[in-house]
Design a protein around this motif. Structure first.
Motif, PDB file in Angstrom:
ATOM      1  N   GLY A 123      10.893  33.257 -56.034  1.00 21.72           N
ATOM      2  CA  GLY A 123      11.032  31.674 -55.695  1.00 21.72           C
ATOM      3  C   GLY A 123      12.126  31.630 -54.953  1.00 21.72           C
ATOM      4  N   VAL A 124      13.253  32.114 -54.784  1.00 22.65           N
ATOM      5  CA  VAL A 124      14.343  31.908 -54.056  1.00 22.65           C
ATOM      6  C   VAL A 124      13.878  32.148 -52.447  1.00 22.65           C
ATOM      7  CG1 VAL A 124      16.636  32.983 -53.095  1.00 22.65           C
ATOM      8  CG2 VAL A 124      16.194  32.542 -55.555  1.00 22.65           C
ATOM      9  N   ARG A 125      13.052  33.365 -52.234  1.00 20.04           N
ATOM     10  CA  ARG A 125      12.612  33.419 -51.217  1.00 20.04           C
ATOM     11  C   ARG A 125      11.539  32.273 -50.530  1.00 20.04           C
ATOM     12  NH1 ARG A 125      13.020  37.028 -47.922  1.00 20.04           N
ATOM     13  NH2 ARG A 125      14.089  38.923 -48.390  1.00 20.04           N
ATOM     14  N   GLU A 126      10.530  32.057 -51.413  1.00 16.18           N
ATOM     15  CA  GLU A 126       9.682  30.858 -51.088  1.00 16.18           C
ATOM     16  C   GLU A 126      10.325  29.713 -51.199  1.00 16.18           C
ATOM     17  OE1 GLU A 126       5.735  28.890 -52.935  1.00 16.18           O
ATOM     18  OE2 GLU A 126       6.508  30.700 -53.957  1.00 16.18           O
ATOM     19  N   HIS A 127      11.094  29.090 -51.708  1.00 18.84           N
ATOM     20  CA  HIS A 127      11.677  27.897 -51.620  1.00 18.84           C
ATOM     21  C   HIS A 127      13.080  27.501 -51.027  1.00 18.84           C
ATOM     22  CE1 HIS A 127       8.715  27.471 -54.672  1.00 18.84           C
ATOM     23  NE2 HIS A 127       9.236  27.908 -55.484  1.00 18.84           N
ATOM     24  N   MET A 128      13.408  28.816 -50.340  1.00 18.60           N
ATOM     25  CA  MET A 128      14.533  28.641 -49.619  1.00 18.60           C
ATOM     26  C   MET A 128      14.756  29.603 -48.374  1.00 18.60           C
ATOM     27  SD  MET A 128      18.587  28.315 -50.705  1.00 18.60           S
ATOM     28  CE  MET A 128      19.688  28.822 -49.662  1.00 18.60           C
ATOM     29  N   SER A 133      16.166  30.573 -40.756  1.00 18.20           N
ATOM     30  CA  SER A 133      16.461  31.728 -39.684  1.00 18.20           C
ATOM     31  C   SER A 133      17.685  32.665 -39.982  1.00 18.20           C
ATOM     32  CB  SER A 133      16.696  31.484 -38.404  1.00 18.20           C
ATOM     33  OG  SER A 133      18.058  30.754 -38.420  1.00 18.20           O
ATOM     34  N   ARG A 134      17.735  33.650 -39.751  1.00 13.10           N
ATOM     35  CA  ARG A 134      18.979  34.634 -40.116  1.00 13.10           C
ATOM     36  C   ARG A 134      19.966  33.993 -39.647  1.00 13.10           C
ATOM     37  NH1 ARG A 134      19.312  38.463 -43.694  1.00 13.10           N
ATOM     38  NH2 ARG A 134      17.357  39.515 -42.976  1.00 13.10           N
ATOM     39  N   GLU A 135      20.309  33.084 -38.648  1.00 10.05           N
ATOM     40  CA  GLU A 135      21.472  32.601 -38.235  1.00 10.05           C
ATOM     41  C   GLU A 135      21.599  31.342 -39.347  1.00 10.05           C
ATOM     42  OE1 GLU A 135      21.797  29.651 -34.768  1.00 10.05           O
ATOM     43  OE2 GLU A 135      22.572  31.587 -33.952  1.00 10.05           O
ATOM     44  N   GLU A 136      20.717  30.499 -39.797  1.00  5.21           N
ATOM     45  CA  GLU A 136      20.991  29.543 -40.435  1.00  5.21           C
ATOM     46  C   GLU A 136      21.388  30.141 -41.987  1.00  5.21           C
ATOM     47  OE1 GLU A 136      17.641  26.263 -38.913  1.00  5.21           O
ATOM     48  OE2 GLU A 136      16.841  27.913 -40.105  1.00  5.21           O
TER      49      GLU A 136
END
Length: 156
Positions: A123-128, A133-136
């Motif tokens: 969920g953390v991956r999918e929703h955020m 990007s890695r920079e963000e």
């Protein structure tokens, strides 16, 4: 003495603030719902389980636990008591001073954590995370490092 006029937010500042408030609330609600529906555990309880699992002996002083999950000592005390009744945690007296109390993760609590962790991470991956990007991600981490330090009264 006259009251000073507030420093009102301009349009860009207001957009940043409102998007944060709405986005954080929606994200927390979604992650909570996914954990609750699939594993019967709340996001708040999941956070307690994670914090304890990361500690040596799977235990932590109640006051430190409250600080780490950004909650009041009273709220965490009630939460831990409920989780103890559910068999996920147990409270132990602190042998060093006799006044402190540890919250300690049980084997059952660890099993709940291990069963629910893949759902939470997904969920953390999918929703955020995967939306950034890695920079963000780095900028977001730095921003909240600064916010947390400020709110804890630490100069950052």
């Amino acid at each position: 003495m006259t009251e000073q006029e507030p420093r009102w937010l301009d349009a860009a500042e207001m957009r940043a603030w409102r998007n944060y408030v709405v986005g954080a609330s929606m994200l927390e609600d979604r992650l909570h719902r996914e954990l609750q529906e699939r594993h019967g555990v709340s996001l708040a309880d999941y956070e307690v389980l994670v914090r304890l699992s990361e500690r040596r002996g799977r235990r932590m002083r109640m006051s430190q636990l409250a600080d780490e999950v950004a909650s009041s000592k009273s709220r965490v005390s009630h939460q831990v008591a409920r989780m103890e009744r559910e068999g996920l945690l147990r409270r132990r007296e602190c042998p060093e001073d006799g006044r402190g109390v540890f919250a300690e993760l049980t084997d059952q609590g660890m099993a709940v954590l291990e069963g629910s962790a893949p759902t939470h991470v997904e969920g953390v991956r999918e929703h955020m995370i995967d939306l950034l990007s890695r920079e963000e991600q780095e900028v977001l981490a730095k921003v909240f490092d600064r916010v947390i330090a400020h709110l804890r009264g630490v100069d950052g």
